[in-house]
Design an enzyme around this catalytic site. Sequence first.
Site, PDB file in Angstrom:
ATOM      1  N   HIS A 121      86.564 -70.845  23.766  1.00  0.00           N
ATOM      2  CA  HIS A 121      86.659 -69.384  23.772  1.00  0.00           C
ATOM      3  C   HIS A 121      88.072 -68.862  23.985  1.00  0.00           C
ATOM      4  O   HIS A 121      88.444 -67.823  23.438  1.00  0.00           O
ATOM      5  CB  HIS A 121      85.753 -68.835  24.882  1.00  0.00           C
ATOM      6  N   ASP A 148      88.284 -61.490  22.846  1.00  0.00           N
ATOM      7  CA  ASP A 148      87.125 -61.271  23.703  1.00  0.00           C
ATOM      8  C   ASP A 148      86.820 -59.771  23.727  1.00  0.00           C
ATOM      9  O   ASP A 148      86.695 -59.168  22.674  1.00  0.00           O
ATOM     10  CB  ASP A 148      87.409 -61.866  25.095  1.00  0.00           C
TER      11      ASP A 148
END
Length: 315
Positions: free
Chosen positions: A292, A93
Amino acid sequence: MEGPAGRLHLVEQGTGPLVLLVHGFPESWYSWRHQLPALAAAGYRAVAVDVRGYGRSSRPAAADAYRMLDLVADNVALVRALGEQSAVVVGHDWGSNIAATSALLHPEVFRAVALLSVPYAPPGGPRPSDVFDQVGGPGQEFYVSYFQAPGRAEAEIEPDVRGWLAGFYAALSADTMPGPGDPEPHFVAPGGRLRDRFPVGRRPAWLTEENLDFYAAEFERTGLTGALNRYRSMDRDWEDLADHRGAPLVQPSLFVGGALDASTTWMSDAIDAFPTTLPGLSGAHLLEGCGHWIQQERPEEVNRLLTDWLATVVV
C-alpha cells in the site's frame, strides 16, 4: 501558509510548474520525501502539504470540518497562496480521493491528476456507512466502521502511537503483510482491537527507525483525532457530492497501485471502469510485489512513472 481551516504546513522543493502532493492516513508531508527532490530535479515546483488535521497544519475541533469540500478548498487556497493559477495534483490513499475530488470540482485549477494506491471511483452509490457496516460479515468489523465513533480508535492508538504505527505500516507493506491464511488486518474481532491482527516484531524494509521516529513524533504531538475525522466525514461527502454522481475525471490522469494492496484488489471494478471514469488516463500501472505505501516501498519506480507522465502534461 493560510487555508480555509487556518494554517497549512508545507515543504517545497524546486521551481517550475507546480505539483501538489497530498498524503493519506496515517501519514504526513514526509511520505513524499523521496518524490520532492526527484520532481525538483526534473524541473517542477514540488510541494507536499500536511493535510488539515495532520502535522503542523491546523486541526479544527469539529468533525464536519474534515469533509471533502473543505479539503478541496484547502488545496485551491494553497495553489493561490503559492502565486499559481493551476497545478498538477498527486495523491496517495485518502490523498488520492482528495486529489481526485479537487480535480473534479476545480478542473480550471487542477489540470492533471495522478492517483496512487486508491483508484478513482465517481461519487454516488449507497451511503458509505451502510456499505462499510456490511463488509466483513458476522464476527468482524471493518476498520472504517471501527474508526467512526469519536474516541474509540484514539483509545487504542494513542497510548502507544509508535507501536501502533509500526504495526499498521507493516500490515499493509508487501514484505511484512500477513500471509494468505492469516487473519485479515483490516478487520476487528468483537471486543478486540485493530492492532491485534498486526504483524509483531517485523518492520518493512522501507521503514527505518528514523522514518518511524518522525511519524511517531508527529502523532504523539497531535493525537489521531484530526486524521480519523476524515473517516467520520464520509457520509457528509456522499451528501455534498450528490450532484456529481457518476462524473468522470476528464483531465490527463495517471494511476499507480501495488499489486498486493487491498485497495487495488477490493476496487478492481473501479480499475476496470477507468476507460469510462478516467477518459484522459495515460496509464494504469500495478507494481508487482508492492503493497500500500507505494511511493515509500518503491520510490524509484514511482518517481520514474510520475516524471515520465508529467513530461507529457501541459499545465
